[in-house]
Motif scaffolding. Structure first.
Motif, PDB file in Angstrom:
ATOM      1  N   VAL A   1       2.033   4.265 -96.918  1.00  0.00           N
ATOM      2  CA  VAL A   1       0.826   4.863 -96.341  1.00  0.00           C
ATOM      3  C   VAL A   1      -0.257   3.794 -96.261  1.00  0.00           C
ATOM      4  O   VAL A   1      -0.285   2.848 -97.054  1.00  0.00           O
ATOM      5  CB  VAL A   1       0.325   6.042 -97.210  1.00  0.00           C
ATOM      6  N   ARG A   2      -1.173   3.959 -95.314  1.00  0.00           N
ATOM      7  CA  ARG A   2      -2.354   3.109 -95.221  1.00  0.00           C
ATOM      8  C   ARG A   2      -3.581   3.987 -95.009  1.00  0.00           C
ATOM      9  O   ARG A   2      -3.462   5.157 -94.679  1.00  0.00           O
ATOM     10  CB  ARG A   2      -2.216   2.084 -94.091  1.00  0.00           C
ATOM     11  N   VAL A   3      -4.760   3.416 -95.217  1.00  0.00           N
ATOM     12  CA  VAL A   3      -6.073   4.047 -95.035  1.00  0.00           C
ATOM     13  C   VAL A   3      -6.161   5.436 -95.661  1.00  0.00           C
ATOM     14  O   VAL A   3      -6.602   6.398 -95.047  1.00  0.00           O
ATOM     15  CB  VAL A   3      -6.504   4.059 -93.543  1.00  0.00           C
TER      16      VAL A   3
ATOM     17  N   GLU B   1      -5.223   3.193-114.332  1.00  0.00           N
ATOM     18  CA  GLU B   1      -4.011   2.423-114.051  1.00  0.00           C
ATOM     19  C   GLU B   1      -2.738   3.143-114.479  1.00  0.00           C
ATOM     20  O   GLU B   1      -1.701   3.025-113.826  1.00  0.00           O
ATOM     21  CB  GLU B   1      -4.093   1.069-114.765  1.00  0.00           C
ATOM     22  N   THR B   2      -2.781   3.902-115.556  1.00  0.00           N
ATOM     23  CA  THR B   2      -1.585   4.566-116.068  1.00  0.00           C
ATOM     24  C   THR B   2      -1.491   6.032-115.678  1.00  0.00           C
ATOM     25  O   THR B   2      -0.550   6.719-116.081  1.00  0.00           O
ATOM     26  CB  THR B   2      -1.549   4.467-117.599  1.00  0.00           C
ATOM     27  N   ASP B   3      -2.451   6.527-114.890  1.00  0.00           N
ATOM     28  CA  ASP B   3      -2.440   7.942-114.512  1.00  0.00           C
ATOM     29  C   ASP B   3      -3.349   8.138-113.299  1.00  0.00           C
ATOM     30  O   ASP B   3      -4.514   8.489-113.439  1.00  0.00           O
ATOM     31  CB  ASP B   3      -2.911   8.802-115.683  1.00  0.00           C
ATOM     32  N   GLY B   4      -2.798   7.907-112.114  1.00  0.00           N
ATOM     33  CA  GLY B   4      -3.611   7.976-110.910  1.00  0.00           C
ATOM     34  C   GLY B   4      -2.923   8.727-109.791  1.00  0.00           C
ATOM     35  O   GLY B   4      -1.733   9.074-109.875  1.00  0.00           O
ATOM     36  N   ILE B   5      -3.676   9.008-108.724  1.00  0.00           N
ATOM     37  CA  ILE B   5      -3.132   9.640-107.532  1.00  0.00           C
ATOM     38  C   ILE B   5      -3.672   8.929-106.294  1.00  0.00           C
ATOM     39  O   ILE B   5      -4.778   8.392-106.301  1.00  0.00           O
ATOM     40  CB  ILE B   5      -3.483  11.141-107.447  1.00  0.00           C
ATOM     41  N   VAL B   6      -2.860   8.906-105.220  1.00  0.00           N
ATOM     42  CA  VAL B   6      -3.311   8.464-103.907  1.00  0.00           C
ATOM     43  C   VAL B   6      -3.015   9.589-102.930  1.00  0.00           C
ATOM     44  O   VAL B   6      -2.033  10.328-103.082  1.00  0.00           O
ATOM     45  CB  VAL B   6      -2.638   7.150-103.459  1.00  0.00           C
ATOM     46  N   PHE B   7      -3.871   9.732-101.898  1.00  0.00           N
ATOM     47  CA  PHE B   7      -3.754  10.903-101.034  1.00  0.00           C
ATOM     48  C   PHE B   7      -4.309  10.609 -99.651  1.00  0.00           C
ATOM     49  O   PHE B   7      -5.192   9.773 -99.468  1.00  0.00           O
ATOM     50  CB  PHE B   7      -4.486  12.101-101.651  1.00  0.00           C
ATOM     51  N   GLY B   8      -3.762  11.338 -98.671  1.00  0.00           N
ATOM     52  CA  GLY B   8      -4.194  11.170 -97.295  1.00  0.00           C
ATOM     53  C   GLY B   8      -3.752   9.849 -96.712  1.00  0.00           C
ATOM     54  O   GLY B   8      -2.884   9.154 -97.239  1.00  0.00           O
ATOM     55  N   GLY B   9      -4.341   9.491 -95.555  1.00  0.00           N
ATOM     56  CA  GLY B   9      -3.984   8.261 -94.877  1.00  0.00           C
ATOM     57  C   GLY B   9      -3.061   8.518 -93.694  1.00  0.00           C
ATOM     58  O   GLY B   9      -3.006   9.620 -93.143  1.00  0.00           O
ATOM     59  N   ALA B  10      -2.342   7.480 -93.295  1.00  0.00           N
ATOM     60  CA  ALA B  10      -1.426   7.562 -92.157  1.00  0.00           C
ATOM     61  C   ALA B  10      -0.083   6.963 -92.538  1.00  0.00           C
ATOM     62  O   ALA B  10      -0.016   5.964 -93.251  1.00  0.00           O
ATOM     63  CB  ALA B  10      -2.002   6.829 -90.945  1.00  0.00           C
ATOM     64  N   THR B  11       0.982   7.588 -92.055  1.00  0.00           N
ATOM     65  CA  THR B  11       2.332   7.080 -92.292  1.00  0.00           C
ATOM     66  C   THR B  11       2.891   6.391 -91.057  1.00  0.00           C
ATOM     67  O   THR B  11       4.030   5.931 -91.065  1.00  0.00           O
ATOM     68  CB  THR B  11       3.279   8.229 -92.694  1.00  0.00           C
ATOM     69  N   GLY B  12       2.103   6.333 -89.989  1.00  0.00           N
ATOM     70  CA  GLY B  12       2.494   5.670 -88.763  1.00  0.00           C
ATOM     71  C   GLY B  12       1.340   5.728 -87.793  1.00  0.00           C
ATOM     72  O   GLY B  12       0.332   6.395 -88.050  1.00  0.00           O
ATOM     73  N   PRO B  13       1.437   5.044 -86.663  1.00  0.00           N
ATOM     74  CA  PRO B  13       0.316   5.015 -85.718  1.00  0.00           C
ATOM     75  C   PRO B  13       0.136   6.365 -85.025  1.00  0.00           C
ATOM     76  O   PRO B  13       1.094   7.093 -84.779  1.00  0.00           O
ATOM     77  CB  PRO B  13       0.736   3.927 -84.723  1.00  0.00           C
ATOM     78  N   GLY B  14      -1.124   6.706 -84.745  1.00  0.00           N
ATOM     79  CA  GLY B  14      -1.405   7.916 -83.979  1.00  0.00           C
ATOM     80  C   GLY B  14      -1.738   9.113 -84.843  1.00  0.00           C
ATOM     81  O   GLY B  14      -1.273   9.232 -85.987  1.00  0.00           O
TER      82      GLY B  14
ATOM     83  N   ALA C   1      -4.808  17.098 -93.455  1.00  0.00           N
ATOM     84  CA  ALA C   1      -4.331  15.734 -93.247  1.00  0.00           C
ATOM     85  C   ALA C   1      -5.466  14.914 -92.653  1.00  0.00           C
ATOM     86  O   ALA C   1      -6.168  15.378 -91.754  1.00  0.00           O
ATOM     87  CB  ALA C   1      -3.130  15.741 -92.312  1.00  0.00           C
ATOM     88  N   ARG C   2      -5.649  13.684 -93.160  1.00  0.00           N
ATOM     89  CA  ARG C   2      -6.785  12.879 -92.706  1.00  0.00           C
ATOM     90  C   ARG C   2      -6.562  11.403 -93.000  1.00  0.00           C
ATOM     91  O   ARG C   2      -5.869  11.052 -93.953  1.00  0.00           O
ATOM     92  CB  ARG C   2      -8.074  13.360 -93.374  1.00  0.00           C
TER      93      ARG C   2
ATOM     94  N   PRO D   1      -0.706  12.232 -84.876  1.00  0.00           N
ATOM     95  CA  PRO D   1       0.362  13.076 -85.449  1.00  0.00           C
ATOM     96  C   PRO D   1       0.883  12.580 -86.800  1.00  0.00           C
ATOM     97  O   PRO D   1       1.516  13.344 -87.529  1.00  0.00           O
ATOM     98  CB  PRO D   1       1.458  13.019 -84.382  1.00  0.00           C
ATOM     99  N   ASN D   2       0.641  11.308 -87.102  1.00  0.00           N
ATOM    100  CA  ASN D   2       1.131  10.749 -88.359  1.00  0.00           C
ATOM    101  C   ASN D   2       0.058  10.700 -89.442  1.00  0.00           C
ATOM    102  O   ASN D   2       0.263  10.089 -90.491  1.00  0.00           O
ATOM    103  CB  ASN D   2       1.715   9.355 -88.118  1.00  0.00           C
TER     104      ASN D   2
END
Length: 303
Positions: free
Chosen positions: A210-212, A219-232, A257-258, A234-235
């Motif tokens: 994922v990006r953006v 460091e030992t207990d985190g989450i990442v969320f949202g972004g894009a899995t491909g261009p456009g 989704a954002r 719909p992703n």
């Protein structure tokens, strides 16, 4: 005899909406779900200088940044935040640094050594970290790291490879995580790096590249969320991935989704806000991690 405790699954829930819809803003990375600061951002044109504070239920407008900008690095808390770098209009690369004292922003005399956009950033106002990003833009992602002590910047350890437009980042100046994003050779990488205060090492890979996106936690207990899995559009994604310091695993997805959201809080009580859904959104979501209620125990006796 023992009775197992009840398990409550992790989930996202709606919070109070932002006053101004925008993406690419920065946040008080060490804030809380009930005390967050969101500043700067982008909403078509021009760049925003808006500052908003969250109290756990609603956002309140606060005094503006001195320089309207987006895609910079945030750090700190609601009473002592930091904004570094980014773009100002018309897409002018910035090295400027501003400090928030709970009421006003003040431009600091010591700027970043390298002006950059889309870097990672975390820590507190007197011990902040800015790493990676792009300079100039477009260009290959940077490897450089800068450390802030509350008055001046010094060079930290270099990233193993250039990285920018992260899927998420979180932690402190001496224990930071930067996950996913862009590398010089590709986008949507699963690569994760960890900073120990002097050097970066490889961390556990994302389940999904994922990006953006945004992140929260330590460091030992985190989450990442949202972004894009491909261009456009719909992703654009709502997926959430949790990190235990060794490996990532899936968590429940957000409702919206954002791309380019911001985040703060912890892995047990995270906060996601803003971004481009599209269009630019005011949506705020609150994450509650899985909980296990205490069980009961009893002792059997015989006579």
């Amino acid at each position: 005899n023992t009775t197992a405790g009840a398990v409550t699954a992790a989930a996202w829930a709606s919070g109070g909406n932002l006053n101004t819809a925008r993406d690419e803003g920065a946040s008080s990375q060490n804030g809380l779900q009930t005390a967050a600061l969101y500043f700067g951002g982008y909403a078509s044109d021009p760049a925003s200088n808006a500052t908003e504070q969250y109290d756990g239920s609603s956002w309140t407008s606060k005094n503006n940044l001195n320089t309207a900008r987006y895609s910079g690095a945030g750090a700190g808390t609601t009473s002592a935040a930091l904004y570094s770098g980014g773009f100002s209009n018309p897409s002018t690369l910035q090295s400027a640094v501003e400090e928030w004292d709970g009421t006003n922003w003040a431009t600091q005399p010591n700027s970043l050594s390298t002006a950059r956009v889309n870097p990672g950033g975390c820590g507190i106002q007197t011990a902040a970290l800015v790493f990676g990003g792009v300079s100039p833009s477009p260009g290959d992602p940077l490897t450089s790291t800068e450390e802030y002590d509350g008055s001046s910047w010094t060079n930290g350890g270099a990233l193993p490879a250039g990285q920018s437009h992260f899927a998420g980042y979180f932690g402190t100046q001496t224990a930071a995580v930067g996950a996913g994003g862009n590398s010089p050779s590709s986008t949507y990488v699963t690569t994760t790096v960890e900073y120990g205060g002097t050097s970066w090492t490889a961390g556990g890979a994302l389940v999904t590249g994922v990006r953006v996106g945004a992140g929260a936690g330590i460091e030992t207990d985190g989450i990442v969320f949202g972004g894009a899995t491909g261009p456009g559009a719909p992703n654009y994604t709502a997926i959430t991935q949790g990190y235990d310091g060794t490996a990532f695993s899936t968590r429940p997805s957000m409702a919206t989704a954002r791309v380019y959201p911001s985040g703060t809080g912890t892995a047990a009580a995270g906060l996601a806000f803003g971004g481009n859904a599209p269009p630019y959104t005011t949506a705020t979501e609150e994450f509650t991690g899985e909980t296990v209620a205490a069980g009961s125990a009893s002792t059997l006796t015989t006579s």
